[in-house]
Design a protein around this motif. Structure first.
Motif, PDB file in Angstrom:
ATOM      1  N   LYS A 209     -31.127 166.166 -39.479  1.00  0.00           N
ATOM      2  CA  LYS A 209     -29.814 165.837 -40.020  1.00  0.00           C
ATOM      3  C   LYS A 209     -28.820 166.655 -39.203  1.00  0.00           C
ATOM      4  CE  LYS A 209     -28.701 168.057 -43.993  1.00  0.00           C
ATOM      5  NZ  LYS A 209     -28.881 168.550 -45.379  1.00  0.00           N
TER       6      LYS A 209
ATOM      7  N   THR B 240     -35.197 157.341 -41.884  1.00  0.00           N
ATOM      8  CA  THR B 240     -35.410 157.499 -43.330  1.00  0.00           C
ATOM      9  C   THR B 240     -34.158 157.161 -44.145  1.00  0.00           C
ATOM     10  OG1 THR B 240     -36.924 159.282 -42.742  1.00  0.00           O
ATOM     11  CG2 THR B 240     -36.310 159.110 -45.062  1.00  0.00           C
ATOM     12  N   ASN B 241     -32.995 157.638 -43.677  1.00  0.00           N
ATOM     13  CA  ASN B 241     -31.754 157.402 -44.440  1.00  0.00           C
ATOM     14  C   ASN B 241     -30.822 156.416 -43.747  1.00  0.00           C
ATOM     15  OD1 ASN B 241     -32.261 158.915 -46.704  1.00  0.00           O
ATOM     16  ND2 ASN B 241     -31.273 160.766 -45.960  1.00  0.00           N
TER      17      ASN B 241
ATOM     18  N   ARG C 255     -28.239 154.679 -45.877  1.00  0.00           N
ATOM     19  CA  ARG C 255     -27.236 155.440 -46.642  1.00  0.00           C
ATOM     20  C   ARG C 255     -25.994 155.673 -45.794  1.00  0.00           C
ATOM     21  NH1 ARG C 255     -29.959 160.132 -50.392  1.00  0.00           N
ATOM     22  NH2 ARG C 255     -31.430 158.802 -51.509  1.00  0.00           N
TER      23      ARG C 255
ATOM     24  N   SER D 111     -25.264 163.228 -44.919  1.00  0.00           N
ATOM     25  CA  SER D 111     -26.074 163.855 -45.974  1.00  0.00           C
ATOM     26  C   SER D 111     -25.359 165.117 -46.476  1.00  0.00           C
ATOM     27  CB  SER D 111     -27.463 164.206 -45.437  1.00  0.00           C
ATOM     28  OG  SER D 111     -27.369 164.972 -44.274  1.00  0.00           O
TER      29      SER D 111
ATOM     30  N   ARG E 166     -36.061 165.241 -53.609  1.00  0.00           N
ATOM     31  CA  ARG E 166     -35.867 163.802 -53.716  1.00  0.00           C
ATOM     32  C   ARG E 166     -37.121 163.167 -54.295  1.00  0.00           C
ATOM     33  NH1 ARG E 166     -34.807 160.271 -48.290  1.00  0.00           N
ATOM     34  NH2 ARG E 166     -34.652 158.221 -49.217  1.00  0.00           N
TER      35      ARG E 166
ATOM     36  N   SER F 210     -30.861 165.850 -48.738  1.00  0.00           N
ATOM     37  CA  SER F 210     -31.930 165.290 -47.919  1.00  0.00           C
ATOM     38  C   SER F 210     -31.957 165.992 -46.558  1.00  0.00           C
ATOM     39  CB  SER F 210     -31.673 163.797 -47.721  1.00  0.00           C
ATOM     40  OG  SER F 210     -32.531 163.306 -46.717  1.00  0.00           O
TER      41      SER F 210
ATOM     42  N   GLN G 170     -27.905 160.544 -42.315  1.00  0.00           N
ATOM     43  CA  GLN G 170     -27.376 159.275 -42.801  1.00  0.00           C
ATOM     44  C   GLN G 170     -26.598 158.589 -41.669  1.00  0.00           C
ATOM     45  OE1 GLN G 170     -27.358 160.881 -47.388  1.00  0.00           O
ATOM     46  NE2 GLN G 170     -25.562 159.750 -46.723  1.00  0.00           N
TER      47      GLN G 170
ATOM     48  N   HIS H  31     -35.749 150.025 -43.421  1.00  0.00           N
ATOM     49  CA  HIS H  31     -35.007 151.118 -42.773  1.00  0.00           C
ATOM     50  C   HIS H  31     -34.929 150.877 -41.258  1.00  0.00           C
ATOM     51  CE1 HIS H  31     -36.817 153.565 -46.298  1.00  0.00           C
ATOM     52  NE2 HIS H  31     -35.627 153.116 -46.632  1.00  0.00           N
TER      53      HIS H  31
END
Length: 446
Positions: A164, A197-198, A201, A205, A332, A366, A370, A395
Motif C-alpha cells: 500500500k 486485492t483492493n 475499492r 487505504s 479484515r 488494509s 486501493q 479483482h
C-alpha cells in the motif's frame, strides 16, 4: 544461439486470495517467487490448508536456482514445509523477519538443515542465473516486505509484492515509489505484475496513523478490560497496542502461540519493543483491576482453536470474556470466515461485552493498495505489459481495466489464471499450453 526468453507460470494466487506462487524460467534456470498456502473454505470439510500443485515444481527441480520471498504472510510462505522435502539443498531468499518466520516453520518439522536461508536487504543485488533481483521496501501489514525489480534477458520486470502507499508510515520506510521509478528507467518497465486485492475499492487505504488514533480513543474511553484480536504477524499494530498500553497505564497480557512466537522474533530482530508490564497468559494472569488490563489474543478470523474462540466458548484455562469487556476485532474478515466470526460476535454480546469491528470503526487498515494507490504504481513503473496478480478473478478484471485507463495498451493487459504460462521474448509475448495446477488439500500436518 537461442533467442532470450522469460516464461512466468503462476501456480497460485491468480483467481483466488492466497496460494501465491510463480515460476520464472529463462535459459539460465528457474526461480520460484513466493510459495504460499490458502486457508480452506466451508466446502473443504476436514481440510486444514490448501497448497499449490507441486507436479510443476518437481518437473523443474533440477533447474531451480532459488526461492525468492516477497514477505512473510502465510499466503506467500506457508507451503514451504511441504515443498522443502522435494527441493533439498535449495536457497531461500527473503528479509530477516520473513526468514525468521520460515525458520520457525522448518525447525518445527525438523527440516531446517535441508535448505539454506539467505537474508537480503534493500541494498542487495541478487543474480540468479540470468535474472538479477533488486529489493524495494514496501509498506504492508507485516514488517520487511519487498517489491521486486528484476533485470531479465527480455527487459525489466517489476513485481509489486503486497503493498500500500502510506505517505507517513508509523515505522519502516513505507513504499518508496522513487526506487520503482528509477528501476523502470525513462522508457518504463517491460512488464508490471501488481497486487489486485483492493482493485475494486476506490480512493486510498486507511493509514496506520488513523487506526492508532481510533485505538487511542478506545483506550481513553473503555471502562473495563480491552480485548484486541488481530493477525499475529501484524507487528506494527501490535506495537501500537503496546505503546497505547504504556500511555494509558494498562498491563498487556497476550494469549496465542503464534502471537508469542512472532513478538519474540520481532523483539530479537529489533523490530518490536515490549511494554514495561507484559505477561503471557500461558504463564498466569496478573491480578489487576479490569481497567488496567489489555488482552492481545489470536482468533481474528473465528478459528475454532484460537485464544478468542476458547475464551468465548469456555475452553481457555486462564481467560474468558466477561461483562464490561470492550472487544476490538482489528483485522479484515477473510471471505469464507464471515459465519464463524459472526457467531463469535453474537456470543460475546450475549456475555455482556461490547464488540467493535472494521465495518463500523476505523480499527483496521488494509495492507493492500486501493485504486488511487494502484494508479500511482502505474505512473511510477509505466509498464508496456501488465499482468494483475494476487486476487479473485473479479479483482484481476477490475485491475486490468484500471491499467488501460492508466495508459497500458488494451492488448498488453493480460489476464492470466493459475497454470497459464506466458512467455516474453525481446519483441513479443505469447501464452503457452496450460500446466496442471489442481490444489493439494492437506489434513493436519500430513
Amino acid at each position: 544461439m537461442h533467442e532470450p526468453y522469460l516464461t512466468i507460470t503462476p501456480l497460485g494466487g491468480l483467481g483466488e486470495i492466497g496460494l501465491n506462487c510463480q515460476l520464472w524460467e529463462t535459459p539460465g534456470g528457474v526461480v520460484m517467487v513466493d510459495c504460499g498456502l490458502m486457508f480452506p473454505d466451508d466446502a473443504h470439510l476436514g481440510v486444514d490448508v490448501v497448497i499449490p500443485h507441486f507436479g510443476a515444481v518437481s518437473a523443474i527441480k533440477d533447474k531451480l536456482l532459488g526461492i525468492v520471498l516477497t514477505h512473510g504472510h502465510e499466503d506467500h510462505i506457508g507451503a514451504l514445509p511441504w515443498l522443502v522435502p522435494e527441493l533439498k539443498g535449495t536457497r531461500i531468499y527473503g528479509s530477516p523477519f520473513t526468514l525468521a518466520l520460515v525458520e520457525h516453520k522448518l525447525r518445527e518439522r525438523e527440516i531446517l538443515d535441508w535448505v539454506e536461508l539467505c537474508p537480503v536487504s534493500a541494498k542487495t543485488v541478487l543474480p540468479l542465473g540470468d535474472l538479477t533481483f533488486h529489493f524495494f521496501p514496501v509498506c504492508h501489514s507485516i514488517p520487511e516486505g519487498f517489491g521486486l525489480g528484476v533485470e531479465t534477458p527480455v527487459g525489466r520486470v517489476v513485481h509489486s509484492g503486497d503493498f500500500k502507499i502510506d505517505p507517513h508510515p508509523l515505522s519502516g520506510s513505507g513504499t518508496d515509489l522513487r526506487l520503482f521509478r528509477d528501476f523502470a528507467g525513462p522508457e518504463g518497465a517491460r512488464l508490471l505484475l501488481s497486487d489486485s486485492t483492493n482493485a475494486m475499492r476506490e480512493g486510498r487505504s486507511l493509514t496506520e496513523r488513523e487506526v492508532k488514533d481510533s485505538l487511542d480513543n478506545i483506550f481513553a474511553t473503555a471502562q473495563g478490560r480491552i480485548v484486541i484480536t488481530l493477525f499475529s504477524s501484524h507487528i506494527q499494530r501490535i506495537q501500537e497496542v503496546f505503546d497505547l498500553a504504556r500511555a494509558h497505564g494498562r498491563t498487556v497480557v497476550i494469549s496465542g502461540k503464534s502471537l508469542a512466537n512472532n513478538i519474540e522474533m520481532a523483539r530479537d530482530l529489533g523490530i518490536a519493543k515490549l511494554p514495561p508490564a507484559f505477561f503471557n497468559a500461558h504463564n498466569g494472569v496478573p491480578d489487576l483491576p479490569d481497567n488496567q488490563i489489555v488482552l492481545v489474543v489470536t482468533g481474528a478470523q473465528g478459528e475454532p482453536l484460537s485464544a478468542l474462540s476458547r475464551m468465548v466458548l469456555g475452553g481457555h484455562r486462564q481467560l474468558d470474556i466477561r461483562k464490561g469487556d470492550t472487544v476490538v476485532m482489528s483485522s479484515r474478515m477473510i471471505p469464507g470466515n464471515a459465519k464463524a466470526i459472526s457467531k463469535l460476535i453474537n456470543e460475546m454480546y450475549r456475555m455482556g461485552a461490547e464488540v467493535l469491528y472494521e465495518s463500523v470503526h476505523a480499527i483496521h487498515a488494509s495492507g493492500h493498495a486501493q485504486r488511487d494507490e494502484l494508479r500511482e504504481m502505474f505512473a511510477a513503473v509505466r509498464p508496456q505489459l501488465f499482468i494483475p496478480i494476487h486476487g479473485e478473478y473479479q479483482h484481476l478484471v477490475k485491475h486490468g481495466r484500471l491499467a488501460a485507463e492508466c495508459g497500458v495498451p488494451q492488448d498488453n493487459v493480460v489476464l492470466l489464471e493459475d497454470g497459464q504460462p506466458i512467455t516474453l521474448r525481446p519483441n513479443d509475448f505469447q501464452l503457452e499450453n496450460r500446466v496442471p495446477v489442481e490444489c493439494t488439500l492437506v489434513d493436519g500436518k500430513g
